[in-house]
Structure formats: C-alpha cells, structure tokens
Write a protein that holds these residues in place. Structure first.
Motif, PDB file in Angstrom:
ATOM      1  N   GLN A  47      48.358  31.071  32.689  1.00 52.68           N
ATOM      2  CA  GLN A  47      46.919  30.815  32.860  1.00 52.68           C
ATOM      3  C   GLN A  47      46.710  29.948  34.095  1.00 52.68           C
ATOM      4  O   GLN A  47      47.565  29.130  34.431  1.00 52.68           O
ATOM      5  CB  GLN A  47      46.345  30.067  31.652  1.00 52.68           C
ATOM      6  CG  GLN A  47      46.569  30.734  30.325  1.00 52.68           C
ATOM      7  CD  GLN A  47      45.713  31.968  30.148  1.00 52.68           C
ATOM      8  OE1 GLN A  47      44.645  32.092  30.746  1.00 52.68           O
ATOM      9  NE2 GLN A  47      46.183  32.912  29.354  1.00 52.68           N
ATOM     10  N   ILE A  48      45.543  30.103  34.733  1.00 50.56           N
ATOM     11  CA  ILE A  48      45.229  29.216  35.856  1.00 50.56           C
ATOM     12  C   ILE A  48      44.310  28.088  35.403  1.00 50.56           C
ATOM     13  O   ILE A  48      43.425  28.279  34.571  1.00 50.56           O
ATOM     14  CB  ILE A  48      44.612  29.958  37.046  1.00 50.56           C
ATOM     15  CG1 ILE A  48      43.331  30.699  36.648  1.00 50.56           C
ATOM     16  CG2 ILE A  48      45.612  30.880  37.701  1.00 50.56           C
ATOM     17  CD1 ILE A  48      42.439  31.035  37.817  1.00 50.56           C
ATOM     18  N   VAL A  91      48.907  27.510  42.931  1.00 53.69           N
ATOM     19  CA  VAL A  91      48.600  28.763  43.635  1.00 53.69           C
ATOM     20  C   VAL A  91      47.322  28.536  44.447  1.00 53.69           C
ATOM     21  O   VAL A  91      46.458  27.770  44.048  1.00 53.69           O
ATOM     22  CB  VAL A  91      48.411  29.960  42.668  1.00 53.69           C
ATOM     23  CG1 VAL A  91      49.676  30.223  41.894  1.00 53.69           C
ATOM     24  CG2 VAL A  91      47.251  29.732  41.710  1.00 53.69           C
ATOM     25  N   LYS A  92      47.254  29.186  45.590  1.00 53.16           N
ATOM     26  CA  LYS A  92      46.090  29.026  46.475  1.00 53.16           C
ATOM     27  C   LYS A  92      45.418  30.376  46.701  1.00 53.16           C
ATOM     28  O   LYS A  92      46.089  31.408  46.749  1.00 53.16           O
ATOM     29  CB  LYS A  92      46.523  28.459  47.823  1.00 53.16           C
ATOM     30  CG  LYS A  92      46.949  27.015  47.772  1.00 53.16           C
ATOM     31  CD  LYS A  92      47.259  26.522  49.180  1.00 53.16           C
ATOM     32  CE  LYS A  92      47.941  25.178  49.130  1.00 53.16           C
ATOM     33  NZ  LYS A  92      48.371  24.730  50.457  1.00 53.16           N
ATOM     34  N   VAL A  93      44.120  30.361  46.887  1.00 50.13           N
ATOM     35  CA  VAL A  93      43.373  31.578  47.211  1.00 50.13           C
ATOM     36  C   VAL A  93      42.498  31.279  48.426  1.00 50.13           C
ATOM     37  O   VAL A  93      42.281  30.106  48.766  1.00 50.13           O
ATOM     38  CB  VAL A  93      42.494  32.036  46.018  1.00 50.13           C
ATOM     39  CG1 VAL A  93      43.347  32.376  44.807  1.00 50.13           C
ATOM     40  CG2 VAL A  93      41.448  31.006  45.643  1.00 50.13           C
ATOM     41  N   ARG A  98      36.615  39.689  44.692  1.00 55.78           N
ATOM     42  CA  ARG A  98      37.686  40.663  44.931  1.00 55.78           C
ATOM     43  C   ARG A  98      39.020  40.137  44.412  1.00 55.78           C
ATOM     44  O   ARG A  98      39.227  38.906  44.346  1.00 55.78           O
ATOM     45  CB  ARG A  98      37.805  40.950  46.429  1.00 55.78           C
ATOM     46  CG  ARG A  98      38.373  39.790  47.239  1.00 55.78           C
ATOM     47  CD  ARG A  98      38.193  39.999  48.727  1.00 55.78           C
ATOM     48  NE  ARG A  98      38.797  38.920  49.515  1.00 55.78           N
ATOM     49  CZ  ARG A  98      38.243  37.719  49.694  1.00 55.78           C
ATOM     50  NH1 ARG A  98      37.078  37.409  49.132  1.00 55.78           N
ATOM     51  NH2 ARG A  98      38.859  36.816  50.431  1.00 55.78           N
ATOM     52  N   LEU A 103      49.190  27.072  37.922  1.00 58.36           N
ATOM     53  CA  LEU A 103      49.554  28.212  37.073  1.00 58.36           C
ATOM     54  C   LEU A 103      50.485  27.668  35.993  1.00 58.36           C
ATOM     55  O   LEU A 103      51.579  27.178  36.284  1.00 58.36           O
ATOM     56  CB  LEU A 103      50.259  29.291  37.903  1.00 58.36           C
ATOM     57  CG  LEU A 103      50.753  30.505  37.113  1.00 58.36           C
ATOM     58  CD1 LEU A 103      49.602  31.262  36.468  1.00 58.36           C
ATOM     59  CD2 LEU A 103      51.540  31.462  38.016  1.00 58.36           C
ATOM     60  N   ILE A 104      50.012  27.724  34.761  1.00 56.23           N
ATOM     61  CA  ILE A 104      50.777  27.174  33.632  1.00 56.23           C
ATOM     62  C   ILE A 104      50.766  28.190  32.506  1.00 56.23           C
ATOM     63  O   ILE A 104      49.685  28.560  32.012  1.00 56.23           O
ATOM     64  CB  ILE A 104      50.164  25.845  33.111  1.00 56.23           C
ATOM     65  CG1 ILE A 104      49.975  24.843  34.247  1.00 56.23           C
ATOM     66  CG2 ILE A 104      51.039  25.242  32.004  1.00 56.23           C
ATOM     67  CD1 ILE A 104      49.215  23.583  33.843  1.00 56.23           C
ATOM     68  N   MET A 145      44.829  26.190  42.301  1.00 58.77           N
ATOM     69  CA  MET A 145      44.895  26.043  40.842  1.00 58.77           C
ATOM     70  C   MET A 145      46.334  25.828  40.409  1.00 58.77           C
ATOM     71  O   MET A 145      47.261  26.192  41.122  1.00 58.77           O
ATOM     72  CB  MET A 145      44.395  27.323  40.139  1.00 58.77           C
ATOM     73  CG  MET A 145      42.973  27.721  40.439  1.00 58.77           C
ATOM     74  SD  MET A 145      42.886  28.890  41.812  1.00 58.77           S
ATOM     75  CE  MET A 145      41.168  29.379  41.749  1.00 58.77           C
ATOM     76  N   THR A 193      36.099  33.189  48.008  1.00 56.72           N
ATOM     77  CA  THR A 193      35.999  33.884  46.729  1.00 56.72           C
ATOM     78  C   THR A 193      34.976  33.150  45.856  1.00 56.72           C
ATOM     79  O   THR A 193      34.383  32.146  46.268  1.00 56.72           O
ATOM     80  CB  THR A 193      37.350  33.914  45.984  1.00 56.72           C
ATOM     81  OG1 THR A 193      37.610  32.617  45.449  1.00 56.72           O
ATOM     82  CG2 THR A 193      38.494  34.320  46.900  1.00 56.72           C
ATOM     83  N   LEU A 194      34.817  33.649  44.659  1.00 61.78           N
ATOM     84  CA  LEU A 194      33.924  33.044  43.677  1.00 61.78           C
ATOM     85  C   LEU A 194      34.198  31.553  43.485  1.00 61.78           C
ATOM     86  O   LEU A 194      33.307  30.776  43.145  1.00 61.78           O
ATOM     87  CB  LEU A 194      34.152  33.778  42.336  1.00 61.78           C
ATOM     88  CG  LEU A 194      33.396  33.348  41.101  1.00 61.78           C
ATOM     89  CD1 LEU A 194      31.909  33.638  41.282  1.00 61.78           C
ATOM     90  CD2 LEU A 194      33.911  34.081  39.867  1.00 61.78           C
ATOM     91  N   TYR A 195      35.451  31.147  43.730  1.00 67.75           N
ATOM     92  CA  TYR A 195      35.845  29.772  43.448  1.00 67.75           C
ATOM     93  C   TYR A 195      35.542  28.818  44.598  1.00 67.75           C
ATOM     94  O   TYR A 195      35.774  27.613  44.478  1.00 67.75           O
ATOM     95  CB  TYR A 195      37.345  29.734  43.108  1.00 67.75           C
ATOM     96  CG  TYR A 195      37.746  30.822  42.139  1.00 67.75           C
ATOM     97  CD1 TYR A 195      37.220  30.845  40.855  1.00 67.75           C
ATOM     98  CD2 TYR A 195      38.610  31.841  42.511  1.00 67.75           C
ATOM     99  CE1 TYR A 195      37.549  31.860  39.971  1.00 67.75           C
ATOM    100  CE2 TYR A 195      38.946  32.861  41.634  1.00 67.75           C
ATOM    101  CZ  TYR A 195      38.410  32.863  40.360  1.00 67.75           C
ATOM    102  OH  TYR A 195      38.729  33.864  39.491  1.00 67.75           O
ATOM    103  N   ARG A 216      39.691  27.114  36.131  1.00 68.92           N
ATOM    104  CA  ARG A 216      39.191  28.479  36.318  1.00 68.92           C
ATOM    105  C   ARG A 216      37.723  28.301  36.696  1.00 68.92           C
ATOM    106  O   ARG A 216      36.835  28.392  35.849  1.00 68.92           O
ATOM    107  CB  ARG A 216      39.347  29.249  35.011  1.00 68.92           C
ATOM    108  CG  ARG A 216      39.306  30.727  35.184  1.00 68.92           C
ATOM    109  CD  ARG A 216      39.848  31.442  33.971  1.00 68.92           C
ATOM    110  NE  ARG A 216      39.069  31.167  32.781  1.00 68.92           N
ATOM    111  CZ  ARG A 216      39.541  31.241  31.549  1.00 68.92           C
ATOM    112  NH1 ARG A 216      40.777  31.547  31.334  1.00 68.92           N
ATOM    113  NH2 ARG A 216      38.759  30.996  30.523  1.00 68.92           N
ATOM    114  N   SER A 256      33.205  38.283  46.946  1.00 70.92           N
ATOM    115  CA  SER A 256      33.728  36.972  46.517  1.00 70.92           C
ATOM    116  C   SER A 256      34.516  37.089  45.211  1.00 70.92           C
ATOM    117  O   SER A 256      35.215  36.150  44.827  1.00 70.92           O
ATOM    118  CB  SER A 256      32.591  35.955  46.363  1.00 70.92           C
ATOM    119  OG  SER A 256      31.784  36.287  45.254  1.00 70.92           O
TER     120      SER A 256
END
Lengths: 362, 161
Positions: A53-54, A33-35, B29, A49-50, A47, A39-41, A57, B27
């Motif tokens: 859970q990602i 999965v991509k974001v 969200r 997805l299993i 990540m 973001t915070l990451y 994290r 960040s």
C-alpha cells in the motif's frame, strides 16, 4: 513562569528509522516511491510503499495527506522548520528551536502512524519497534527536553506489552492511540491488558487525531470530505466510548489525554451525552474530567474562559503541532498564550505547563 | 498448410499508451514508481500507481505479479523478445518474430488489465479507451497480421457499448 510543555509535536519519519527494523523484516521495510508532480497528488509526490500500500494516498476515496516522506516536493520546499529537526536526525537543532520558542519540553507524536499502516501483526510489531528505538535514541540526546509517546502494535497484545516495557525503559512518556485501535473501540476489553500494564508503568493513554480505523477512512473521498470524520473527529468517538463504558473507573490510576482535536467539541459532546443519559449538569462538566483523569489539548485561539466552565482549568493542555504545517500548527504558542488578557494567569500557567507535566508524568 | 493463428498473445503496456488518455484524465494517468531491488518484491521492482493503488503488488496477501511496467529489472533483463515487440511500440519487429515462428496472425490480449484496476467508472472508461486506441493504431500498421481484443469498462454498460 513555570516550565512550558509543548504537549503535541511531531516527527516526520526519516528513511533512517528503518535501519532499526529487525533484520528479518529488512525486505519488507518501508521504501519511498516518487511520481511526477502533475498527477492528482500534486506536489505530495512521494509516498511510502509498505506491505503493498502507498502512504499517504493523497487523493480519491480513502485518501489522506501526511507530511512524510520528506522527499515530497511540498516538504522539500518548506523553510519553517529545518529537515534535521523535523526528522529528529539532528535533535540539537530541534532543541535550539525550542529555546527560541520558549518551550522547555516537547512531546513527540508520529506522522506516518497517524494512519493505520498494516494488518500484519509481525510487520506492525517490527515497525513499532523501529519507531520506538529511533525515538528513544534521538530523545536520549536531549537531556530530557524532548520526550515521545510510544507506538504500539495493537494487533498483538503480547507484543504491545513487551513494547511498552522496552519503551518505558528507553524513556517514553506515554502511549500513542487514535480514537479507535484499528477496528476496535477504545472500550473493547481486548485492550484491557494494555490499560492494566499502562497503569502499572504510569504511562498515560495519549489519544491523538488520526485515521485509526481503515474501513472508516475508505468511506470518504479526500477531495470532497477531507479527513474530518475519519481522523479529526475520531478522538471524540474514543472519549465517548471510554466515558460511557466507564473505562477510567476500571483503571483508576490511568490518565487519558486527547490531542489535536481542539477542545471546542467538549461542550457539544457533554450536552449530547447528558441529553441521552440524564444526570445533573455538574456531573457532565469539570467533575467528569477530574474523576476520570482526562486531559484535553486546546488551541491558542479557542474560547478558553468558556471551555474552562466545562473542562476545568486543571485539565487543559496545549500543543503547537511543531513539524507539521496543517491548521493545527501554532508557531508562537507560548508567546500568543502569554498575550491573552482574557484568560486568568493561573489557567495560562496550567495549560502551558503544569497540567501536561502531570499528564505525562514529567 | 492452413494459416496459423496464435489465438493468445500479450502486450506489455508501455507508458506511451497513456498519451491516448483523454486530457481530462491526464493527472490521473498511470505512472511508474520504482523501488530498490532488495525488498520483498525482488526484481519486480517497478509498479504502476493508479488511483492510489500499486499494480502489480508482487507480494503478500492480495499479491500478484505482472510483466508490466517494463521498468522492472526482471523485464529489463529479458532477452527472449525485444522490448518494442513486447510493448508494441515497434509492430514490425513483432511481425518479424511471427514470420520466424511460422505464425500468420496473432491475437493480442492485455497484461495490465489482467487485474481489476479501478472501481471508478470514469477512469475505467478512460483507461479502456486509451488501451484500445493504442492497440488499434499499432495493429493497423501490420496489414491484418496482428489483431486485438478490446477492453471494456464493465461498470458502465453505456460506455462499454
């Protein structure tokens, strides 16, 4: 010069690995999965997805960062090691890198499995099987230059033993452990059947850093504490548990190795154990490593002459952390070790080659 | 005939809701992640990633299914209600539906917040604020035909009050 063994390198697990997953688990295969990258990451923005859970994290409590999947922008931007080499989808490229770096053998450890992935025994066994099949095939194409340590599904002893036999047959050179096996200490009798079988199969217990205990991982905020205790220090817990519970005595043919934890913790750990349990200094020194068949991977820049006083020159190994980019990575391991004039030549030769050959049974 | 009040309807939270999140939380969200439709999760193949957790987690232990985010194939294939009506990005459309159904007033409940989202008080407060701002604005344009129940960040009584 003896042959050089890079005792600790990594694979960045590719999506192709899950093509080796049993068909019954296809719908539960790890997917990427991509974001966005704001973001915070940050640019760790893909990540796996299993099982709901990602992984990784890369922020907040229970957070951790790993260099898989390769769809992360931070991985896409890398120029140090070609993608096909990192993912072992092109083993020949990796062998070329080994030739350039003056390395004869590489031992490959996982990346995704540096964290505890699932509590479901069926999925755990399936993922381990897929990993070992993929690695077995990739390594088979390298005429023995690249070896790997097998991942075991610790949730089932029967499945683990079956996996050990298949992996051994496919050429695996050891068994991947972290400082704890899920919620269990490495001294837990639950693991004894694995140790027994490992002795028979002549497969060493390879204790690498990693977040082996999910509850411990959840205690720490990644931004504040990193993974110092939950991952980097966990092999020290494993070492203490094995030694103080005399597990090597119980399995006298078994060899144990500690990887990527550095070696500078050894004097501290031996001192605290001697202080707590008494005995002469000699017993808490090289003799302990000799009698218990314990090998320690050290870093090029460590105070090796000092550490030899505690570990002995016959039980040191070296790993470059090839394919990773964290501080453990030593791109010029062989060259830098050869440049060290403060370390006896015999120690250099053993740490770079013969000790690891003995440990992994090469 | 007295006025009809539909006491329990829902909003499927849209990505636009998080434009109302305080800038300091941008960040963190909720973001949508999508996966293939041939996994365990079937056509519930889009989730919110919030604070390191995916929501919904439509399979296995601890699993649950929600009709948000709308990027799920199962939501995209719906023909019962227009998207702008479900996610309240087009309140007029929803009022038209109410007229057709003989409903004078609707009371709106959340969908995403039907599960516990985060233990972090700051993020919880921020998400509640964004939800209430978004829904308040959407309902304000309906001349009182649509009302909503507010979300509270229960881990802080001060913030809740």
């Amino acid at each position: 010069m003896p042959e050089i063994v890079d005792a600790d390198t990594h694979i960045i697990e590719p999506p192709e690995m899950w093509a080796h997953l049993d068909e019954s688990l296809y719908s539960r295969r790890p997917v990427v999965v991509k974001v966005p990258n704001d973001t915070l990451y940050g640019n760790t923005n893909a990540m796996w997805l299993i099982d709901g859970q990602i992984f990784p994290r890369p922020g907040g409590k229970g957070g951790f960062r790993i260099a898989t999947p390769s769809a992360q922008e931070r991985q896409q931007l890398r120029t140090d090691v070609p993608l096909g080499s990192r993912e072992l989808t092109d083993p020949a490229v990796r062998v070329s890198d080994m030739d350039r770096d003056d390395v004869d053998f590489q031992i490959v450890y996982p990346t995704l499995f540096l964290i505890y992935v699932t509590a479901d025994p069926v999925l755990e066994a399936g993922l381990a099987r897929a990993y070992n099949k993929f690695l077995g095939e990739a390594c088979a194409a390298t005429n023995g230059r690249i070896r790997w340590v097998a991942v075991l599904p610790f949730g089932s002893i029967d499945a683990s033993i079956e996996e050990m036999h298949l992996a051994k047959e496919a050429g695996a050179s050891g068994l991947f452990f972290m400082g704890m096996a899920g919620e269990r200490s490495l001294a837990d009798p639950y693991l004894f059947p694995i140790y027994e079988e490992a002795s028979k199969l002549n497969m060493p217990i390879c204790i690498h850093i990693g977040s082996g205990n999910p509850a411990l991982n959840d205690v720490f905020d990644f931004q504040l504490s990193g993974v110092f205790l939950s991952s980097s220090s966990l092999p020290i817990v494993g070492f203490r548990d094995l030694v103080l519970n005399r597990i090597p005595d119980r399995f006298p043919d078994l060899r144990f190795g500690l990887l990527e934890a550095t070696a500078s913790w050894v004097p501290h750990c031996l001192y605290t154990m001697r202080r707590q349990f008494g005995g002469d200094a000699e017993g808490w020194g090289p003799r302990l490593f000799e009698e218990n068949r314990i090998f320690i991977a050290c870093e090029v820049e460590e105070d090796i002459p000092y550490l030899v006083n505690f570990i002995g020159e016959d039980h040191l190994m070296m790993g470059s952390d090839y394919a990773h980019t964290d501080p453990a990575r030593e791109a010029q391991m062989t060259a830098k070790m050869k440049e060290r004039t403060d370390v006896p030549q015999s120690t250099i030769d053993k740490a770079l080659g013969s000790n690891a050959r003995l440990f992994y049974g090469l | 005939m007295a006025e009809i009040i539909d006491a329990d309807t829902h909003l499927n939270e849209p990505p636009e809701m998080w434009d109302y999140l305080d800038e300091s939380l941008h960040s963190r969200r909720p973001v949508v992640v999508t996966i293939p439709n041939d996994t365990l999760y079937g056509t519930t193949n889009a989730m919110w990633l919030i604070d390191g957790q995916i929501i919904p987690r439509p399979g296995g232990k601890g699993g649950f299914r929600l009709s948000t985010p709308q990027a799920q194939e199962r939501q995209q294939m719906r023909t019962d209600l227009p998207l702008g009506c479900r996610d309240l990005t087009d309140p007029a459309l929803r009022v038209a539906d109410m007229d057709r159904d003989g409903v004078q007033v609707q009371v709106v409940y959340p969908t995403l917040f039907l599960v516990h989202i985060t233990a972090d008080p700051e993020l919880e407060a921020g998400l509640a604020r964004a939800y209430n701002r978004f829904v308040g604005q959407a309902c304000a344009s309906t001349q009182g035909r649509m009302r909503w129940v507010a979300i509270l960040p229960f881990s802080s009584v001060d913030a809740s009050i």
